[in-house]
Write a protein that holds these residues in place. Structure first.
Motif, PDB file in Angstrom:
ATOM      1  N   LEU A  11       0.833  -1.211   0.000  1.00  0.00           N
ATOM      2  CA  LEU A  11       0.000   0.000   0.000  1.00  0.00           C
ATOM      3  C   LEU A  11       0.864   1.257   0.000  1.00  0.00           C
ATOM      4  N   ALA A  12       1.896   1.270   0.825  1.00  0.00           N
ATOM      5  CA  ALA A  12       2.772   2.441   0.897  1.00  0.00           C
ATOM      6  C   ALA A  12       3.630   2.538  -0.357  1.00  0.00           C
ATOM      7  N   ALA A  13       4.038   1.370  -0.873  1.00  0.00           N
ATOM      8  CA  ALA A  13       4.980   1.344  -1.999  1.00  0.00           C
ATOM      9  C   ALA A  13       4.349   1.893  -3.271  1.00  0.00           C
ATOM     10  N   VAL A  14       3.097   1.568  -3.510  1.00  0.00           N
ATOM     11  CA  VAL A  14       2.491   1.955  -4.786  1.00  0.00           C
ATOM     12  C   VAL A  14       2.418   3.471  -4.910  1.00  0.00           C
ATOM     13  N   ARG A  15       2.002   4.122  -3.852  1.00  0.00           N
ATOM     14  CA  ARG A  15       1.876   5.577  -3.957  1.00  0.00           C
ATOM     15  C   ARG A  15       3.249   6.240  -4.069  1.00  0.00           C
ATOM     16  N   GLN A  16       4.202   5.711  -3.304  1.00  0.00           N
ATOM     17  CA  GLN A  16       5.550   6.286  -3.359  1.00  0.00           C
ATOM     18  C   GLN A  16       6.143   6.127  -4.751  1.00  0.00           C
ATOM     19  N   ALA A  17       5.947   4.960  -5.334  1.00  0.00           N
ATOM     20  CA  ALA A  17       6.500   4.696  -6.666  1.00  0.00           C
ATOM     21  C   ALA A  17       5.833   5.598  -7.705  1.00  0.00           C
ATOM     22  N   ALA A  18       4.510   5.692  -7.628  1.00  0.00           N
ATOM     23  CA  ALA A  18       3.792   6.510  -8.615  1.00  0.00           C
ATOM     24  C   ALA A  18       4.197   7.972  -8.485  1.00  0.00           C
ATOM     25  N   ASP A  19       4.314   8.456  -7.250  1.00  0.00           N
ATOM     26  CA  ASP A  19       4.717   9.852  -7.039  1.00  0.00           C
ATOM     27  C   ASP A  19       6.135  10.090  -7.557  1.00  0.00           C
ATOM     28  N   ALA A  20       7.015   9.105  -7.339  1.00  0.00           N
ATOM     29  CA  ALA A  20       8.402   9.257  -7.804  1.00  0.00           C
ATOM     30  C   ALA A  20       8.433   9.378  -9.326  1.00  0.00           C
ATOM     31  N   LEU A  21       7.634   8.572 -10.010  1.00  0.00           N
ATOM     32  CA  LEU A  21       7.596   8.651 -11.478  1.00  0.00           C
ATOM     33  C   LEU A  21       7.080  10.009 -11.929  1.00  0.00           C
ATOM     34  N   ARG A  22       6.064  10.495 -11.237  1.00  0.00           N
ATOM     35  CA  ARG A  22       5.503  11.805 -11.607  1.00  0.00           C
ATOM     36  C   ARG A  22       6.525  12.902 -11.363  1.00  0.00           C
ATOM     37  N   GLU A  23       7.232  12.797 -10.238  1.00  0.00           N
ATOM     38  CA  GLU A  23       8.213  13.833  -9.882  1.00  0.00           C
ATOM     39  C   GLU A  23       9.254  14.018 -10.972  1.00  0.00           C
ATOM     40  N   ILE A  24       9.634  12.936 -11.620  1.00  0.00           N
ATOM     41  CA  ILE A  24      10.674  13.063 -12.646  1.00  0.00           C
ATOM     42  C   ILE A  24      10.064  13.022 -14.059  1.00  0.00           C
ATOM     43  N   ASP A  25       8.756  13.228 -14.112  1.00  0.00           N
ATOM     44  CA  ASP A  25       8.069  13.324 -15.405  1.00  0.00           C
ATOM     45  C   ASP A  25       8.202  12.077 -16.256  1.00  0.00           C
ATOM     46  N   MET A  26       8.185  10.945 -15.607  1.00  0.00           N
ATOM     47  CA  MET A  26       8.326   9.693 -16.361  1.00  0.00           C
ATOM     48  C   MET A  26       7.058   8.856 -16.313  1.00  0.00           C
ATOM     49  N   ASP A  27       6.014   9.387 -15.678  1.00  0.00           N
ATOM     50  CA  ASP A  27       4.820   8.557 -15.485  1.00  0.00           C
ATOM     51  C   ASP A  27       4.130   8.201 -16.793  1.00  0.00           C
ATOM     52  N   ASP A  28       4.355   8.968 -17.850  1.00  0.00           N
ATOM     53  CA  ASP A  28       3.736   8.580 -19.120  1.00  0.00           C
ATOM     54  C   ASP A  28       4.701   7.792 -20.012  1.00  0.00           C
ATOM     55  N   GLN A  29       5.899   7.567 -19.522  1.00  0.00           N
ATOM     56  CA  GLN A  29       6.873   6.810 -20.334  1.00  0.00           C
ATOM     57  C   GLN A  29       7.203   5.440 -19.753  1.00  0.00           C
ATOM     58  N   VAL A  30       7.264   5.398 -18.418  1.00  0.00           N
ATOM     59  CA  VAL A  30       7.661   4.157 -17.744  1.00  0.00           C
ATOM     60  C   VAL A  30       6.445   3.615 -16.995  1.00  0.00           C
TER      61      VAL A  30
END
Ligand code: SF4
Lengths: 461, 243
Positions: free
Chosen positions: A287-306
């Motif tokens: 539960l904690a990991a999913v949000r942290q991972a998704a936020d990390a991808l967004r932070e580096i602008d990779m959420d639409d690539q990775v």
């Protein structure tokens, strides 16, 4: 002599009610554990996953449609589940019909029939399955339309021919049940065939390395991923799987290393065998990991690539819907799929007849519903074994049918919730669709505590 | 050379000639590997101006004769099953990793993890190799003319290592069935590794390797044989924290 040995007549104390209030720090289970350690000098090694309760997807609930949002019709309106993984660099991304994949589990830990059953079910549902430590079996390759080939630290059975037959490659850095711990397969499961695939003598207690042999840090990983791409002519996606510990850092480093897909496996994930101390005391909840991972991808602008795949303790369509809402593109299931195969069931089907295997659970000192004995190789239902007699207890027909049914039901649950949230595509689920039922879950998932607008750790808007 | 193809992949076309030059200054790593994959078995290739380029000649299955003329980077010849590769220079990490068959010969020195996890074939390093040479070896041969760094042969499962110079600390830690021959000094042995008596078979093996590698500074009768004491094959609780 001590007076207490002379207690007689009027001195006999009254028999009183037994006080069975367990000690806070030493409940009976802990006492038994200490006594076991004192007797044998061995710490506990077992299979399955952690047993203590940690915050989970059960601690979230959906805010389904109301006046402000309208729902889609439950059984009629289309709700798309198509999922594409590996769009960043691969010529042939993994196109899946559903956002549910089968996690990596080794031939060795599981029987060849169990692996085949999982492959057949995944193929039927248009999704992928994954090899494990020990390499790719022919049965599994034949049974799986889409097969992810794991590149593990041990490199048991890893070879470039199978690499080029794979539909995706997963560089495994860690596993949720034992992040940083490598793997183990106790001697009773290291049969001649398993041993040959792993280039080891049969019957030894086999250790799988915790570090990769040919790279160490993120810079090396970049070059390693490049090597794998070169060896596969840049055709297939490359996933990087991490056990959920320092998730934000790992996700960013995996992105920087060139991963197409990141798989984050939470601490509630299962395993065939590891030290109990790992399962219960390392890593963070899914539960904690999913949000942290998704936020990390967004932070580096990779959420639409990775793309992000989440695993560890996913059992129901609700779990999947919640993981997707929090930012996962897909989930991977391991233990859930084994339970669907028949794990922890009291009965099996053998030659068309039902057979009660309760006695076999009893011989392992457990019973159906509580078994965690993969490490013994004496799986009563023929899944986690290399014993030819036990293996026969699982037929790939029955296994494949059961896992297919399970996957279908998961998809129905998932789309039911998505439609009720007004989504015509399961990937449109979002954190705003969720509230938390506990403060812990609210803090981890970063969604408001139910009935409030409070997200712990965030300024009130 | 018998024939000289151009260094451009476009112009390489269906190569049937026996000799090709590929220039790293003009071609990307991907173009070079694609070109190599398009060659027919038996072709001779020279890769020029490598300048430390990583991942050259990886994942090749045909028997090709490849010369990399200069220093190269990581994973040279990795995941290969067939080619014979010679590097006229030094290489970075993990040369010949997961090799299945064929040879990778490095005329200079190699950085860490030379021949890691190789299942077959031979990795030959004429100079010295850094730490973890032969790590996780699974049936291949790793021969180093000079010294090797610490943790060499770590968890090596099968195959042979020949070390012409000295070995660093923790040699052969957690060895399985692989055997390590050392001509020089051993700084220290790793857990469960031990020195065993040399048999005639060992001497013959080393002699064959000396002939193959050209490491004639090694005297086959005078090497030390390092193998597993097999005390870690099954978990022993009482040994607990010693390893
Ligand atoms: S029933 Fe088999 S697969 Fe399930 S926990 Fe027990 S040993 Fe493992």
């Amino acid at each position: 002599m001590m007076p207490s040995q002379h207690v007689s007549g009027d001195d006999v104390p009254e028999v009183r009610d037994v006080d069975i209030t367990p000690s806070g720090s030493l409940p009976p289970q802990k006492i038994a554990q200490i006594q076991q350690m004192a007797e044998t000098g061995i710490y506990e090694i077992r299979g399955a996953g952690g047993k203590r309760k940690v915050p989970s997807f059960d601690d979230l609930s959906f805010l389904t449609a109301s006046i402000s949002r309208y729902p889609l019709e439950g059984y009629r309106e289309r709700c798309d589940t198509t999922t594409v993984l590996g769009t960043r660099h691969a010529e042939n991304p993994m196109e899946l019909a559903i956002p549910i994949t089968i996690a990596g589990m080794s031939f060795g830990a599981l029987s060849a029939t169990a692996k085949e059953s999982l492959g057949r079910a995944a193929s039927f549902m248009g999704t992928s399955t994954t090899t494990g430590d020990g390499g790719m079996t022919e049965e599994e390759r034949q049974a799986s339309d889409k097969l992810v080939y794991q590149c593990l630290p041990s490199r048991y059975g890893f070879n470039p021919h199978d690499l080029r037959r794979a539909d995706a490659i997963e560089v495994v850095v860690g596993q949720g049940a034992k992040p940083g711990g490598g793997g183990m397969l106790l001697g009773q499961k290291v049969s001649e065939r398993v041993a040959a695939m792993r280039t080891l003598p049969a019957g030894i207690d086999q250790r799988s390395a915790s570090r990769h042999p040919d790279w160490t840090g993120p810079d090396d990983l970049t070059i390693k991923i490049h090597e794998l791409r070169e060896a596969t002519s840049w055709k297939v996606p490359i996933y990087v799987k991490v056990g959920a510990t320092r998730v934000a850092n790992d996700v960013k480093l995996a992105c920087a290393s060139g991963a197409d897909v990141i798989v984050v496996d939470g601490m509630v994930g299962g395993t065939a065998a590891t030290q109990e101390v790992f399962m219960e005391h390392a890593g963070i909840p899914t539960l904690a990991a999913v949000r942290q991972a998704a936020d990390a991808l967004r932070e580096i602008d990779m959420d639409d690539q990775v793309q992000l795949v989440i695993s560890g303790g996913i059992r129901s369509g609700a779990d999947i819907a919640k993981a997707l809402a929090l930012g996962a593109d897909a989930v991977s299931i391991g233990m859930g799929a084994l339970v669907a195969l028949g794990c922890n069931s009291a009965k099996i089907m053998l030659d068309g007849a039902e057979m009660d295997v309760s006695d076999d659970y009893a011989r392992l000192g457990t019973k159906a519903g509580y078994c965690h004995h993969m490490h013994t190789g004496r799986c009563p239902v023929g899944i986690a074994t290399q014993d030819p007699a036990l293996e026969k207890r699982l037929s790939s027909e029955v296994g494949a049918r059961r896992v297919t049914n399970y996957l279908k039901a998961l998809v129905m649950e998932l789309t039911t919730l998505a439609r009720a949230c007004g989504k015509s595509n399961v990937h449109n689920l979002e954190p705003e669709d969720l509230v938390a039922l506990t403060i812990e879950a609210a803090a981890m998932a970063r969604v408001p505590l139910a009935g409030t607008s409070w997200v712990p750790g965030q300024e009130r808007g | 050379m018998a024939a000289l193809a151009t260094s451009s992949t476009q112009e390489l076309g269906p190569i049937t000639g026996t000799s090709v030059i590929l220039d790293c200054e003009e071609l990307s790593t991907r173009e070079i590997n694609d070109a190599l994959r398009g060659l027919e078995a038996g072709s001779h290739v020279t890769i020029v101006h490598p300048s430390g380029r990583h991942n050259l000649a990886v994942g090749l299955f045909e028997h090709l004769d490849i010369v990399i003329d200069g220093h190269a980077g990581y994973f040279i010849g990795g995941l290969g099953a067939g080619p014979d590769i010679t590097v006229n220079g030094f290489v970075g990490w993990s040369v010949g990793e997961n090799l299945m068959s064929g040879t990778v010969r490095v005329r200079g020195g190699a950085s860490a993890c030379a021949g890691a996890s190789s299942h077959g074939g031979t990795v030959i390093v004429h100079g010295s190799a850094s730490s973890r040479a032969g790590i996780s070896l699974k049936g291949g041969t790793v021969a180093v003319g000079g010294d090797v760094g610490h943790m060499s042969g770590f968890m090596a499962q099968a195959g042979t290592m020949l070390i012409g110079g000295d070995a660093g600390n923790a040699l052969g830690d957690s060895l399985y069935e692989a055997v390590i021959y050392v001509a020089g000094e051993i700084a220290s042995l790793g857990s469960d590794a031990r020195i065993e008596d040399l048999t005639q078979d060992d001497v013959d093996t080393v002699r064959r390797l000396v002939e193959l590698t050209g490491f004639d500074h090694i005297s086959p009768e005078d090497v030390k044989r390092v193998a597993s004491a097999k005390q870690l094959y099954n978990f022993d609780a009482l040994k607990g924290q010693e390893y």
